[in-house]
Design an enzyme around this catalytic site. Sequence first.
Site, PDB file in Angstrom:
ATOM      1  N   ASP A   1       1.008  -1.167   0.143  1.00  0.00           N
ATOM      2  CA  ASP A   1       0.042   0.028   0.024  1.00  0.00           C
ATOM      3  C   ASP A   1       0.875   1.192   0.023  1.00  0.00           C
ATOM      4  O   ASP A   1       0.353   2.379   0.101  1.00  0.00           O
ATOM      5  CB  ASP A   1      -0.860   0.048   1.209  1.00  0.00           C
ATOM      6  CG  ASP A   1      -2.266  -0.637   1.059  1.00  0.00           C
ATOM      7  OD1 ASP A   1      -2.934  -0.739   0.135  1.00  0.00           O
ATOM      8  OD2 ASP A   1      -2.598  -1.596   2.122  1.00  0.00           O
TER       9      ASP A   1
ATOM     10  N   GLU B   1      -0.050   9.649   0.864  1.00  0.00           N
ATOM     11  CA  GLU B   1      -0.873  10.534   1.604  1.00  0.00           C
ATOM     12  C   GLU B   1      -0.785  10.353   3.144  1.00  0.00           C
ATOM     13  O   GLU B   1      -0.798  11.088   3.936  1.00  0.00           O
ATOM     14  CB  GLU B   1      -2.414  10.791   1.069  1.00  0.00           C
ATOM     15  CG  GLU B   1      -3.028  11.890   1.986  1.00  0.00           C
ATOM     16  CD  GLU B   1      -4.305  12.193   1.135  1.00  0.00           C
ATOM     17  OE1 GLU B   1      -4.664  13.043   0.761  1.00  0.00           O
ATOM     18  OE2 GLU B   1      -5.162  11.024   1.233  1.00  0.00           O
ATOM     19  N   ASP B   2      -0.928   8.954   3.077  1.00  0.00           N
ATOM     20  CA  ASP B   2      -1.197   8.426   4.558  1.00  0.00           C
ATOM     21  C   ASP B   2      -0.177   8.512   5.513  1.00  0.00           C
ATOM     22  O   ASP B   2      -0.274   8.692   6.897  1.00  0.00           O
ATOM     23  CB  ASP B   2      -1.834   6.957   4.534  1.00  0.00           C
ATOM     24  CG  ASP B   2      -2.980   7.043   3.866  1.00  0.00           C
ATOM     25  OD1 ASP B   2      -3.809   7.612   4.330  1.00  0.00           O
ATOM     26  OD2 ASP B   2      -3.469   6.018   3.203  1.00  0.00           O
TER      27      ASP B   2
ATOM     28  N   ARG C   1       0.732  -1.347   7.593  1.00  0.00           N
ATOM     29  CA  ARG C   1       1.385  -0.295   6.892  1.00  0.00           C
ATOM     30  C   ARG C   1       2.299   0.762   7.607  1.00  0.00           C
ATOM     31  O   ARG C   1       2.723   1.437   7.081  1.00  0.00           O
ATOM     32  CB  ARG C   1       0.049   0.455   6.173  1.00  0.00           C
ATOM     33  CG  ARG C   1      -0.760  -0.075   5.306  1.00  0.00           C
ATOM     34  CD  ARG C   1      -1.732   0.970   4.785  1.00  0.00           C
ATOM     35  NE  ARG C   1      -0.989   1.874   3.973  1.00  0.00           N
ATOM     36  CZ  ARG C   1      -1.342   3.006   3.434  1.00  0.00           C
ATOM     37  NH1 ARG C   1      -2.753   3.137   3.551  1.00  0.00           N
ATOM     38  NH2 ARG C   1      -0.646   3.830   2.749  1.00  0.00           N
TER      39      ARG C   1
ATOM     40  N   ARG D   1      -8.627   4.519  11.545  1.00  0.00           N
ATOM     41  CA  ARG D   1      -6.902   4.438  11.342  1.00  0.00           C
ATOM     42  C   ARG D   1      -6.390   5.493  12.334  1.00  0.00           C
ATOM     43  O   ARG D   1      -5.140   5.565  12.655  1.00  0.00           O
ATOM     44  CB  ARG D   1      -6.541   4.819   9.877  1.00  0.00           C
ATOM     45  CG  ARG D   1      -7.053   3.486   9.030  1.00  0.00           C
ATOM     46  CD  ARG D   1      -6.232   2.540   8.974  1.00  0.00           C
ATOM     47  NE  ARG D   1      -6.909   1.393   8.284  1.00  0.00           N
ATOM     48  CZ  ARG D   1      -6.491   1.154   7.036  1.00  0.00           C
ATOM     49  NH1 ARG D   1      -5.566   1.975   6.404  1.00  0.00           N
ATOM     50  NH2 ARG D   1      -7.191   0.232   6.269  1.00  0.00           N
TER      51      ARG D   1
ATOM     52  N   HIS E   1     -11.533   6.907   5.597  1.00  0.00           N
ATOM     53  CA  HIS E   1     -10.884   7.973   6.049  1.00  0.00           C
ATOM     54  C   HIS E   1     -11.841   9.506   5.881  1.00  0.00           C
ATOM     55  O   HIS E   1     -12.892   9.246   5.024  1.00  0.00           O
ATOM     56  CB  HIS E   1      -9.804   8.406   5.243  1.00  0.00           C
ATOM     57  CG  HIS E   1      -8.552   7.354   5.346  1.00  0.00           C
ATOM     58  ND1 HIS E   1      -7.643   6.979   4.226  1.00  0.00           N
ATOM     59  CD2 HIS E   1      -7.887   7.073   6.444  1.00  0.00           C
ATOM     60  CE1 HIS E   1      -6.981   6.141   4.669  1.00  0.00           C
ATOM     61  NE2 HIS E   1      -6.724   6.242   5.934  1.00  0.00           N
TER      62      HIS E   1
ATOM     63  N   CYS F   1      -5.012  10.028  -1.982  1.00  0.00           N
ATOM     64  CA  CYS F   1      -4.202   8.997  -1.472  1.00  0.00           C
ATOM     65  C   CYS F   1      -2.998   9.218  -2.073  1.00  0.00           C
ATOM     66  O   CYS F   1      -1.865   8.611  -1.684  1.00  0.00           O
ATOM     67  CB  CYS F   1      -4.701   7.799  -0.868  1.00  0.00           C
ATOM     68  SG  CYS F   1      -6.082   7.054  -1.914  1.00  0.00           S
TER      69      CYS F   1
HETATM   70  C1  CIR Z   1      -5.393   0.988   3.085  1.00  0.00           C
HETATM   71  O1  CIR Z   1      -6.505   0.421   3.574  1.00  0.00           O
HETATM   72  O2  CIR Z   1      -4.757   1.511   3.933  1.00  0.00           O
HETATM   73  C2  CIR Z   1      -5.274   1.117   1.521  1.00  0.00           C
HETATM   74  N1  CIR Z   1      -5.592  -0.038   0.888  1.00  0.00           N
HETATM   75  C3  CIR Z   1      -6.069   2.297   1.066  1.00  0.00           C
HETATM   76  C4  CIR Z   1      -5.427   3.909   1.383  1.00  0.00           C
HETATM   77  C5  CIR Z   1      -6.144   4.678   0.859  1.00  0.00           C
HETATM   78  N2  CIR Z   1      -5.593   5.929   1.368  1.00  0.00           N
HETATM   79  C6  CIR Z   1      -6.354   7.327   1.303  1.00  0.00           C
HETATM   80  O3  CIR Z   1      -7.548   7.415   1.165  1.00  0.00           O
HETATM   81  N3  CIR Z   1      -5.695   8.330   2.046  1.00  0.00           N
END
Ligand code: CIR
Length: 254
Positions: free
Chosen positions: A61, A66-67, A86, A131, A161, A248
């Site tokens: 991932d 962005e995360d 992650r 999260r 999110h 993201c």
């Molecule tokens: C997750 O579940 O963390 C990733 N598959 C998707 C993250 C998406 N991130 C975002 O919308 N900022």
Amino acid sequence: MFTHAIVRTPCEGFADGITTACELGVPDYSLMLKQHAAYVDTLRGLGLTVDVLPAEPDFPDAHFVEDVAVVTPEVAVITNPGATERNGEKERIVPILEERRPLVRIEAPGTVDGGDVLQVERQFFIGVSGRTNEAGAKQLGDILTAYGYTCTLVPVREGLHLKCGVTSLGGSDLLITQEFAAREEFSGYTLHVVDPDEEYAANALYINGTVITPAGFPSTRKILDGLGRNVVELDMTETRKMDGALTCLSLRLS
Ligand code: CIR
């Protein structure tokens, strides 16, 4: 004005990332790469310098950059992503950000995913979600407040999110789902509510006057056209299969 973006090439095993969207089918890597390249080209076409980081096979991932950070002109906050699988991604973003900003970190037990952090001018909305926990949201709020920003915590009751349900269209305009539109936190804003059948399109990416939107959401497109915005549609099918959306895939810097 954004001048710069950071993205990461999806790795070949990207379909091993976390997803709840199995009904959308098996993700296709070559199509993912094509759609990601179109995303990068779009950002460059809008005048941004884009750094493309290499794929991270250990973290399927990790292209959801962005995360792992929240970046303002003053500081880069390395988040502490809330999904255990992650969490290690955060170290992989440090080298490029420490060249550009002083770094601070969200410390455990606080967790934050950047997808929960929405900036609207000097205001930050910080989602408290599956999260991002309250301790993390408060730490981030304290950091940003010290730089003169205003921060509001918003409970995220549906979706992954905060930014799955609300994004900025510039100024005081927000693109928003019905669920978030009913919240008092957003009452001072001009709300453009997406059709319940088009909730995925509430995640738009506003770059210097242009709105990037996922292709295939005609009633949202009508809203954006009605606002007179310059709109670019991008195919997002493969990102969506992994619960990702437009914001993201990049960190934006001004
Ligand atoms: C997750 O579940 O963390 C990733 N598959 C998707 C993250 C998406 N991130 C975002 O919308 N900022």
